[in-house]
Motif scaffolding. Structure first.
Motif, PDB file in Angstrom:
ATOM      1  N   TYR A 194      77.902   8.964   6.579  1.00 44.75           N
ATOM      2  CA  TYR A 194      79.355   8.736   6.692  1.00 44.75           C
ATOM      3  C   TYR A 194      80.104  10.063   6.823  1.00 44.75           C
ATOM      4  O   TYR A 194      80.938  10.237   7.710  1.00 44.75           O
ATOM      5  CB  TYR A 194      79.866   7.965   5.466  1.00 44.75           C
ATOM      6  CG  TYR A 194      81.367   7.840   5.458  1.00 44.75           C
ATOM      7  CD1 TYR A 194      81.998   6.832   6.182  1.00 44.75           C
ATOM      8  CD2 TYR A 194      82.159   8.757   4.764  1.00 44.75           C
ATOM      9  CE1 TYR A 194      83.387   6.736   6.207  1.00 44.75           C
ATOM     10  CE2 TYR A 194      83.546   8.663   4.787  1.00 44.75           C
ATOM     11  CZ  TYR A 194      84.150   7.658   5.501  1.00 44.75           C
ATOM     12  OH  TYR A 194      85.518   7.574   5.533  1.00 44.75           O
ATOM     13  N   LEU A 204      78.953  13.021   7.612  1.00 42.97           N
ATOM     14  CA  LEU A 204      78.558  13.750   8.818  1.00 42.97           C
ATOM     15  C   LEU A 204      79.314  13.205  10.020  1.00 42.97           C
ATOM     16  O   LEU A 204      79.852  13.954  10.834  1.00 42.97           O
ATOM     17  CB  LEU A 204      77.044  13.573   9.010  1.00 42.97           C
ATOM     18  CG  LEU A 204      76.296  14.628   9.813  1.00 42.97           C
ATOM     19  CD1 LEU A 204      76.552  16.006   9.223  1.00 42.97           C
ATOM     20  CD2 LEU A 204      74.797  14.342   9.799  1.00 42.97           C
ATOM     21  N   LYS A 205      79.382  11.901  10.112  1.00 41.49           N
ATOM     22  CA  LYS A 205      80.072  11.240  11.230  1.00 41.49           C
ATOM     23  C   LYS A 205      81.545  11.629  11.259  1.00 41.49           C
ATOM     24  O   LYS A 205      82.136  11.795  12.321  1.00 41.49           O
ATOM     25  CB  LYS A 205      79.929   9.727  11.099  1.00 41.49           C
ATOM     26  CG  LYS A 205      80.637   8.953  12.175  1.00 41.49           C
ATOM     27  CD  LYS A 205      80.568   7.471  11.918  1.00 41.49           C
ATOM     28  CE  LYS A 205      81.593   6.727  12.747  1.00 41.49           C
ATOM     29  NZ  LYS A 205      82.947   6.831  12.218  1.00 41.49           N
ATOM     30  N   SER A 240      82.770  14.380  10.205  1.00 43.13           N
ATOM     31  CA  SER A 240      82.837  15.843  10.174  1.00 43.13           C
ATOM     32  C   SER A 240      83.432  16.377   8.873  1.00 43.13           C
ATOM     33  O   SER A 240      84.209  17.318   8.865  1.00 43.13           O
ATOM     34  CB  SER A 240      83.676  16.361  11.350  1.00 43.13           C
ATOM     35  OG  SER A 240      83.204  15.863  12.550  1.00 43.13           O
TER      36      SER A 240
END
Lengths: 78, 221
Positions: free
Chosen positions: B52, B54-55, B57
């Motif tokens: 989550y 990472l997606k 940023s």
């Protein structure tokens, strides 16, 4: 991919696998990756053409959904 | 055992959204058995949170660890050297573990990763049911081993009430009438005479009515 329902060597293994996939779909949907990226299919070992058809279906589905958003972020950051 | 259920991931994300480094801390005891907060669940939640953030940023680092227990000083000490590295801990232990963690490490915010539900048993994999309310004054000896405090919706001590039909409780057709079970059990044990004895008023001061409870045993200190 699981065996036909009722035909699993591990009796209920494919039913449990389906539940796990449903759980994974929910998590992937919640975190915005897309639950449809994981699918469960049942077919027997003699159904080569069906295997190919499912693989093609999955390919089409993934293509339609676009790349994994995490990979896109990583690519942008690199 | 203490039975807990998983919290929705969205709720956990909301709590730790602004943190930079988070530890997801599991417990090897009750919550492992009820598949809500053991090593496996820690792994699944941590992976989902990593994906989550990472997606989106977000620079939130998720790390994971599972202790033998979170309700004992001895085991909670194991994270003393590392706990300051984190902006928050998501504890997948029961409410006891979460509170003990918060008491022990004042400077680190602790968030619950599960909803602690009841004291219960595993009827089958994936099905847990309540058996005890920890009232502090056990009456199971008189009720054939079936607890009316935890299993009767009204906690009736001389039941059944008028709401029981065909062995089921009026709150739901799926809920057994505890007193029906008690009578059947006493019948099977040949102790139906016990059923005729009227229970006196129960001392609820040992229950939650007396405030937070404490047991002091000098013999084991």
């Amino acid at each position: 991919m699981g065996c036909m329902e009722g035909d699993c060597h591990f009796n209920s293994g494919n039913f449990r696998a389906r539940k796990r996939i449903e759980q994974a779909q929910k998590i992937l949907e919640t975190i915005g990756i897309g639950g449809q990226r994981a699918q469960m299919y049942n077919l027997s070992s003699s159904e080569g053409p069906l295997f190919a058809q499912i693989a093609f279906e999955m390919y089409e589905k993934i293509k339609e959904m676009g790349p994994n958003p995490i990979k896109m972020v990583k690519k942008k950051a690199a | 055992m203490i039975v807990a259920d998983k919290k929705p991931i969205e709720e956990i994300i909301e709590e730790i959204r602004d943190k930079k480094r988070v530890l997801v801390l599991g417990c090897n005891e009750c919550v492992t058995v009820c598949e809500a907060g053991g090593k496996k669940e820690v792994g699944v939640l941590s992976s989902a949170l990593r994906m989550y953030f990472l997606k989106n940023s977000t620079e939130t680092r998720i790390e994971e660890k599972t202790l033998e227990r979170q309700c004992d000083h001895e085991y909670l000490e194991e994270i003393r050297d590392i706990v300051d590295q984190y902006d928050a801990v998501v504890s997948l232990a029961c409410g006891v573990g979460v509170q003990f963690m918060a008491e022990k490490y004042h400077a680190t915010p602790v968030y619950p990763g599960v909803n602690t539900c009841f004291l219960g048993a595993t009827e089958e994999r994936g099905l847990w049911t309540e058996r005890c309310q920890a009232c502090g004054d056990c009456i199971l000896a008189h009720t054939g081993g079936i607890c009316p405090v935890s299993r009767c919706a009204k906690r009736v001590l001389n039941g059944p009430c008028g709401g029981a039909t065909n062995g089921k409780c009026e709150i739901s057709k799926e809920t057994d009438c505890a007193w029906h079970l008690i009578i059947e059990r006493l019948k099977a044990l040949g102790r139906l005479d016990d059923y005729e004895k009227i229970s006196s008023v129960k001392d609820w001061s040992t229950d939650r009515a007396g405030g937070p409870r404490k047991i002091l045993r000098e013999d084991v200190q």
